[in-house]
Design a protein around this motif. Structure first.
Motif: not given
Length: 152
Positions: A133, A92, A10-11, A89, A121, A15-16, A123
């Motif tokens: 999520c 990404h 993820c970024t 995403e 996301d 989180c994800r 966040i």
């Protein structure tokens, strides 16, 4: 033969992707699928623990991720070592392909088998969004499991 490695991306890797890592590892283990799962970010907050909301969502759903988990940036050694990269995403995927073009064939959307959907996301949001999520990740991972068995 070495155990195949799947990297969830993820970024920020707080989180994800840690949630995806924990869920995919648990579901693969339960299905008898011998893989190792890790996670990285394309703009990782290197060294940070997963977000408290992500850890809470995992705990509420019966998953866990080790205390040692810290955010990692996707770098060449991970890109080289992994057999499959599952991204949240399209951006990404574009980042990985742009930075590591030799590995573009290894990069797939987590939601590839779910109408190419992206995982939003959560966040900065609350428990309900993190739980939602997690449910999306579970559904996407359930669709990946039979494919992984054939692929890896």
């Amino acid at each position: 033969m070495a155990t195949p490695l799947v990297t969830v991306i993820c970024t920020a890797n707080i989180c994800r992707s840690p949630m995806g890592q924990a869920i995919l590892q648990a579901k693969a283990d339960a299905a008898g699928l011998k893989i190792n799962v890790n996670s990285c970010g394309v703009q990782a907050l290197t060294g940070k623990r997963p977000d408290k909301q992500a850890l809470g969502a995992l705990e509420r759903a019966g998953y866990s991720i080790g205390e040692e988990k810290r955010a990692e940036q996707l770098l060449m050694p991970q890109a080289n070592a992994t057999q499959l990269m599952l991204v949240m995403e399209s951006r990404h995927k574009q980042w990985v392909v742009q930075n590591y073009p030799a590995y573009s064939g290894k990069v797939w959307l987590m939601g590839h088998w779910n109408q190419q959907s992206e995982v939003a996301d959560p966040i900065g949001k609350g428990p309900n969004e993190f739980d939602a999520c997690l449910k999306v990740l579970e559904g996407d991972i359930d669709l990946w499991l039979p494919k992984l068995r054939a692929l890896l």
